[in-house]
Design an enzyme around this catalytic site. Structure first.
Site, mmCIF file in Angstrom:
data_model
loop_
_atom_site.group_PDB
_atom_site.id
_atom_site.type_symbol
_atom_site.label_atom_id
_atom_site.label_comp_id
_atom_site.label_asym_id
_atom_site.label_seq_id
_atom_site.Cartn_x
_atom_site.Cartn_y
_atom_site.Cartn_z
ATOM 1 C CE LYS A 1 0.596 1.225 4.512
ATOM 2 N NZ LYS A 1 0.784 2.555 5.134
ATOM 3 C CG ASN B 1 4.362 5.960 2.189
ATOM 4 O OD1 ASN B 1 5.551 5.794 1.954
ATOM 5 N ND2 ASN B 1 3.784 5.463 3.279
#
Length: 335
Positions: free
Chosen positions: A195, A260
Site C-alpha cells: 500500500k 507516502n
C-alpha cells in the site's frame, strides 16, 4: 478492553510507536517505551508527551520511558517492535539475548527487508528462531487519530492463535479501538508494504493534476496487484479486502496525513526525490518499499505494472507523465 492488566515493551518512540504505547497504557497496562536517542527519551520522560509527533496528547501514568534497548527488551514478556523496516532486523538481533524466557514478539512495522524484499516474518525467524511466538499488527491507522482515541480498527495475525488473541485483548477498547484476528500471516504483512507503493503513485497522480478518476483507477488496480502478489506467496485473496488490504490502501492513498502520499504529491509538483523526503521530515517507508516490492514481484514472477512504473520514476528517473502513458498504453485486456 480486557479487565486483566499486562506489561508490554514498545520499541520505537516515533509517532506510531508512541501512539500504540499510549493506547496500551490508556487501557491500564504497564508500558515501557524505548527510543533510540537517549536525549530524546529524557525529554519525553520530562515532558510526559511526545512534543515532536503528538504534542497535545499526554502520556498515561502507566507509561514509562527507557533508553537502554536490552533493558527495555528484558523488562516485559511481550515486546512490540515499531521501528522502520530498515532497522527491523538489527533491532531483533540486538534484543535476542535480552528477551525473557517465554517472550513473545510482535511488530507494527510496515515494509519488507531492505535490498532483499523478504517478508519481516522471515527476518524475525532468522534472528529469533521459530520457537518464539510472532505476530504482526496492520491496518488503516494514523498515529495522531489513534492516540487521540478516535475510532480505529486494525488486524492482528500470529504464528500462535493464543498470542493473537492476547494482543487483541490488550489493544481492544469498546469506545475507540477494535481489533480483528486474521490467520493470514503472509497477507497481513504484505498489505502494509504494498500500500505504501501505491500511495506514492496516488500522490504523484494528484500532484501532476491527473484528477480523481486517475487516483481511483490507481487504487483499484493497485489492489489487484497486491492481491496477485499475495496469492503467489500463499496469502488468502479475501485478506486484501480487509483492514490490512483495502482499508489501509484507501487510507494511505487518499489522506494527506500519509507520508507516502505527501511524498508522491511533492514529486508530482516537481520536487526531487531527495527534496521530497527532506520536506516530509519523517521516514517515508514507501521509498524503500518500492524497490523491495519490485524485487519481490520479479522474483515471484508476478506482473505489477504500477509498481514497476513507480520504481522507474524513483530509481531510474523516468518522467512521471511518461510512466502514466506507459500504463495507459498497455495492451487491452479483461479486468
Amino acid at each position: 478492553m480486557s479487565t486483566a492488566t499486562s506489561a508490554v515493551t514498545v520499541l520505537g518512540a516515533g509517532s506510531y510507536g508512541t501512539a500504540l504505547a499510549i493506547c496500551l497504557a490508556r487501557n491500564g497496562h504497564q508500558v515501557t517505551l524505548w527510543g533510540r536517542n537517549s536525549d530524546d527519551v529524557a525529554t519525553l520522560a520530562a515532558e510526559r508527551k511526545n512534543q515532536r509527533y503528538l504534542p497535545d496528547i499526554p502520556f498515561p501514568d502507566t507509561l514509562t520511558l527507557e533508553a537502554d534497548l536490552q533493558r527495555a527488551a528484558a523488562s516485559n514478556e511481550i515486546v512490540l517492535v515499531v521501528v522502520p523496516s530498515h532497522a527491523f532486523g538489527d533491532t531483533l538481533k540486538q534484543i535476542k539475548p535480552a528477551l525473557q524466557q517465554g517472550a513473545k514478539v510482535a511488530w507494527a512495522t510496515k515494509g519488507l527487508e531492505p535490498n532483499t524484499g523478504r517478508l519481516l516474518q522471515e527476518v524475525a525467524v532468522q534472528e529469533l528462531g521459530d520457537a518464539i511466538p510472532l505476530a504482526v499488527l496492520s491496518g488503516p491507522t494514523f498515529a495522531k487519530e489513534m492516540a487521540m482515541g478516535s475510532p480505529t480498527a486494525i488486524s492482528v495475525s500470529s504464528t500462535s492463535t493464543e498470542f493473537a488473541q492476547q494482543l487483541a485483548d490488550l489493544l481492544h477498547c469498546g469506545r475507540s479501538f477494535r481489533v480483528y484476528n486474521n490467520d493470514d500471516f503472509i497477507g497481513i504483512q504484505l498489505g502494509g508494504a504494498v500500500k505504501n507503493v501505491i500511495a506514492i503513485g496516488a500522490g504523484i497522480s494528484d500532484g501532476v493534476g491527473f484528477g480523481a478518476n486517475a487516483r481511483t483507477a490507481l487504487i483499484t488496480r493497485g489492489l489487484a496487484e497486491l492481491t496477485r502478489l499475495g496469492c503467489a506467496l500463499g496469502a488468502k485473496p479475501e485478506t486484501f479486502m480487509g483492514m490490512a488490504g483495502l482499508g489501509d490502501l484507501i487510507l494511505t492513498c487518499t489522506d494527506n496525513q500519509s507520508r507516502n502520499r505527501r511524498f508522491g504529491l511533492a514529486l508530482g509538483k516537481g520536487e526531487s526525490v531527495e527534496a521530497a523526503i527532506e520536506s516530509i521530515g519523517q521516514v517515508v517507508e514507501g521509498f524503500r518499499n518500492t524497490k523491495e516490492v519490485y524485487l519481490l514481484a520479479q522474483r515471484s514472477g508476478v506482473e505489477m505494472p504500477i509498481t514497476e512504473q513507480i520504481y522507474k520514476v524513483l530509481y531510474e528517473n523516468k518522467d512521471m507523465k511518461e510512466a502514466a502513458m506507459a500504463l495507459l498504453g498497455r495492451e487491452q485486456r479483461s479486468e
